[in-house]
Design an enzyme around this catalytic site. Structure first.
Site, PDB file in Angstrom:
ATOM      1  N   CYS A 163      12.508   4.758   2.223  1.00 38.60           N
ATOM      2  CA  CYS A 163      12.545   6.196   1.955  1.00 38.60           C
ATOM      3  C   CYS A 163      13.154   6.898   3.169  1.00 38.60           C
ATOM      4  O   CYS A 163      12.642   7.915   3.632  1.00 38.60           O
ATOM      5  CB  CYS A 163      11.167   6.748   1.614  1.00 38.60           C
ATOM      6  SG  CYS A 163       9.917   6.521   2.906  1.00 38.60           S
ATOM      7  N   ALA A 209       0.833  -1.212   0.000  1.00 36.98           N
ATOM      8  CA  ALA A 209       0.000   0.000   0.000  1.00 36.98           C
ATOM      9  C   ALA A 209       0.869   1.264   0.000  1.00 36.98           C
ATOM     10  O   ALA A 209       1.974   1.252   0.537  1.00 36.98           O
ATOM     11  CB  ALA A 209      -0.917   0.000   1.225  1.00 36.98           C
ATOM     12  N   PRO A 210       0.383   2.314  -0.658  1.00 38.71           N
ATOM     13  CA  PRO A 210      -0.938   2.459  -1.274  1.00 38.71           C
ATOM     14  C   PRO A 210      -1.050   1.939  -2.703  1.00 38.71           C
ATOM     15  O   PRO A 210      -2.131   1.970  -3.282  1.00 38.71           O
ATOM     16  CB  PRO A 210      -1.168   3.975  -1.242  1.00 38.71           C
ATOM     17  CG  PRO A 210       0.202   4.557  -1.308  1.00 38.71           C
ATOM     18  CD  PRO A 210       1.093   3.607  -0.540  1.00 38.71           C
ATOM     19  N   GLY A 211       0.071   1.478  -3.311  1.00 35.88           N
ATOM     20  CA  GLY A 211      -0.057   0.803  -4.591  1.00 35.88           C
ATOM     21  C   GLY A 211       0.774   1.333  -5.736  1.00 35.88           C
ATOM     22  O   GLY A 211       0.693   0.804  -6.847  1.00 35.88           O
ATOM     23  N   GLY A 212       1.574   2.374  -5.510  1.00 32.98           N
ATOM     24  CA  GLY A 212       2.360   2.925  -6.610  1.00 32.98           C
ATOM     25  C   GLY A 212       3.328   1.923  -7.202  1.00 32.98           C
ATOM     26  O   GLY A 212       3.392   1.736  -8.430  1.00 32.98           O
ATOM     27  N   ASP A 229       9.442  -2.959   0.026  1.00 35.71           N
ATOM     28  CA  ASP A 229       9.507  -1.509   0.246  1.00 35.71           C
ATOM     29  C   ASP A 229       9.171  -1.308   1.720  1.00 35.71           C
ATOM     30  O   ASP A 229       8.033  -1.059   2.083  1.00 35.71           O
ATOM     31  CB  ASP A 229       8.531  -0.787  -0.669  1.00 35.71           C
ATOM     32  CG  ASP A 229       8.676   0.723  -0.586  1.00 35.71           C
ATOM     33  OD1 ASP A 229       9.818   1.210  -0.545  1.00 35.71           O
ATOM     34  OD2 ASP A 229       7.641   1.410  -0.540  1.00 35.71           O
TER      35      ASP A 229
END
Length: 300
Positions: free
Chosen positions: A231, A111-114, A178
């Site tokens: 990130c 999530a959120p799906g990028g 991620d």
């Protein structure tokens, strides 16, 4: 940069390079869109876009939007699933997996799906994408976004990664982690990221990331590829995390990302307890590089 702990740590690691690497090219976070190959081509999108943009240095399908007032969620192309609104450097990790049609692909923290939408676009409707999100509310947002993007070959799960690893060991050709992180790369974009930042958060995220990496390794098929990304800039979540993983898993090989075309090499002084770790094979994106901040490693 805010957060006294963060700045003290980074100045100690970077010395006089601190001001250069953390000097962002603009005061506010850059806006970006990543185009879905399920809907159009980057060239076709660029020719028809009715807002100013330029190609992103981080992904062939991504663009930097040169319009501070741009509202991506209100654009018809957004609703049609032509693009996903994404901070430019966030599009850099998914292509490193080298996904091809027909593969079995897993996005463990989706999530959120990028990034999931990027992986689905690479599959071109062939093979399987399993997109997992531990938080139920975020899993619903993930579902909505993949549906909007026209993804037809995805399964969405709301599971603990350990349960997935127990149920499907060695089943995936490609795995993306991620990882949930301390978000130091989001300080400019989200004020709450700076407000909640502290050493305890970094330590917690590093521990969680290590657990997810272990489960990702169990889910990967022999010869498969795993990409780990964050990130954040914290060594415990980045170089040190990967160095510790490789020390425990000699069957894995760290790939050299120096030819990826963006960012800068990872740094050895961020994993001082692992002198044999090839930190320069990993990749970092600093604010000076035009992104908010990312770290990536590719493992085979």
């Amino acid at each position: 940069m805010p957060a006294e702990y963060f700045e003290a740590r980074e100045r100690a690691l970077l010395g006089e390079r601190y001001d250069t690497l953390y000097a962002a090219p603009q005061e506010t976070a850059a806006r970006g869109v990543t185009v879905s190959a399920l809907r159009t081509t980057p060239e076709g999108f660029a020719a028809r876009a009715d807002f100013p943009l330029r190609p992103s240095p981080f992904c062939k399908a991504a663009f930097v939007v040169e319009c501070p007032d741009f509202k991506p969620g209100r654009h018809p192309y957004h609703h049609a699933g032509v693009f996903y609104s994404q901070e430019p450097s966030a599009s850099s990790a998914a292509p490193l997996l080298g996904v091809r049609p027909g593969m079995r692909v897993l996005d463990l923290c989706a999530a959120p799906g990028g990034k999931s939408s990027q992986l689905a676009a690479a599959l071109q409707g062939q093979g399987l994408l399993l997109a997992n999100e531990f938080v139920a509310a975020r899993a619903e947002i993930l579902r909505q976004n993949l549906e909007r993007m026209g993804v037809t070959n995805a399964v969405i799960t709301n599971e603990d990664t350990a349960r997935l690893a127990a149920a499907m060991p060695g089943q995936f050709d490609r795995v993306l982690v991620d990882a949930p992180c301390s978000g130091e790369g989001m300080f400019r974009k989200e004020a709450v990221a700076a407000a909640q930042h502290n050493n305890a958060l970094v330590a917690h995220c590093a521990e969680l990331g290590a657990e997810i990496l272990e489960n990702a390794a169990a889910l990967l098929a022999p010869g498969g590829v795993l990409v780990y990304s964050t990130c954040t800039f914290a060594p415990a979540e980045d170089e040190e995390q990967i160095a510790a993983f490789l020390a425990k898993h000699p069957a894995f090989t760290l790939c050299d990302l120096s030819d990826c075309g963006f960012g800068r090499p990872g740094e050895a002084n961020r994993a001082p307890d692992y002198p044999d770790f090839r930190a320069g094979y990993t990749r970092r994106i600093w604010p000076a590089d035009g992104g908010e901040g990312h770290f990536m490693a590719r493992l085979v």
